[in-house]
Scaffold this active site. Structure first.
Site, short mmCIF file in Angstrom:
data_model
loop_
_atom_site.label_atom_id
_atom_site.label_comp_id
_atom_site.label_asym_id
_atom_site.label_seq_id
_atom_site.Cartn_x
_atom_site.Cartn_y
_atom_site.Cartn_z
N ASP A 1 -6.94 -1.54 -4.62
CA ASP A 1 -8.02 -1.17 -3.69
C ASP A 1 -8.94 -0.12 -4.31
O ASP A 1 -10.16 -0.20 -4.20
CB ASP A 1 -7.44 -0.62 -2.38
CG ASP A 1 -6.58 -1.62 -1.64
OD1 ASP A 1 -6.79 -2.84 -1.80
OD2 ASP A 1 -5.69 -1.18 -0.90
N ASP B 1 0.86 -1.18 0.00
CA ASP B 1 0.00 0.00 0.00
C ASP B 1 0.89 1.23 0.00
O ASP B 1 1.95 1.22 0.63
CB ASP B 1 -0.90 0.02 1.24
CG ASP B 1 -1.97 -1.05 1.22
OD1 ASP B 1 -2.44 -1.39 0.12
OD2 ASP B 1 -2.34 -1.55 2.29
#
Length: 161
Positions: free
Chosen positions: A131, A117
């Site tokens: 995402d 991330d």
């Protein structure tokens, strides 16, 4: 373009974009943070859990769940009507495959890898391209389903009874 082709192409584009941006993040953000605009910054984190970092140490289970979800979504592609819904479903599948690839290939053992991330708004959990595509794809599919249902129920109310 047929539904299956639209879903496949969209999934492939999302998967490639996701993995490319993650490779860049791993190579470029290991020892720094890049401030972009307002609260948006790029900062590398590795997430072994799922949404909001919940479920740490459940990597193999999460990998299996992702495989099942991708399979179910692929099998349900025939129910998706319209180009936008196909693109939305492709975004969900491609995003799920992108995060699954991290779990499978970025760890010492199968399913033990951490999802990369790097998009940090500072007021929301850090996320990645996969995402974002899952979220946007889900919104597209839900809006399409809602509109289709409204058309269907509106048409049935107008029909003589």
């Amino acid at each position: 373009m047929t539904r299956s082709i639209a879903i496949t192409v969209t999934s492939g584009v999302v998967l490639c974009l996701d993995q490319t941006t993650k490779a860049w993040a791993v190579a470029s953000l290991d020892d720094r943070v890049i401030d972009l605009v307002w609260t948006l910054r790029l900062r590398l984190v590795h997430n072994t859990g799922f949404a909001f970092s919940a479920g740490q140490r459940l990597g193999p289970v999460l990998a299996l769940v992702a495989i099942v979800i991708v399979g179910v979504l692929w099998l349900s592609r025939r129910r998706v009507q319209g180009q936008w819904a196909s693109i939305g479903l492709g975004g969900i599948i491609g995003g799920a495959l992108g995060n699954l690839a991290d779990r499978v290939f970025r760890g010492a053992a199968w399913g033990r890898g951490a999802v990369v991330d790097f998009i940090d708004l500072q007021w929301w959990p850090i996320f990645n391209v996969a995402d974002a595509c899952i979220t946007v794809g889900l919104v597209i599919v839900l809006v399409h389903l809602y509109r289709s249902e409204r058309r269907r129920t509106g048409a049935s109310r107008e029909a003589p009874g």
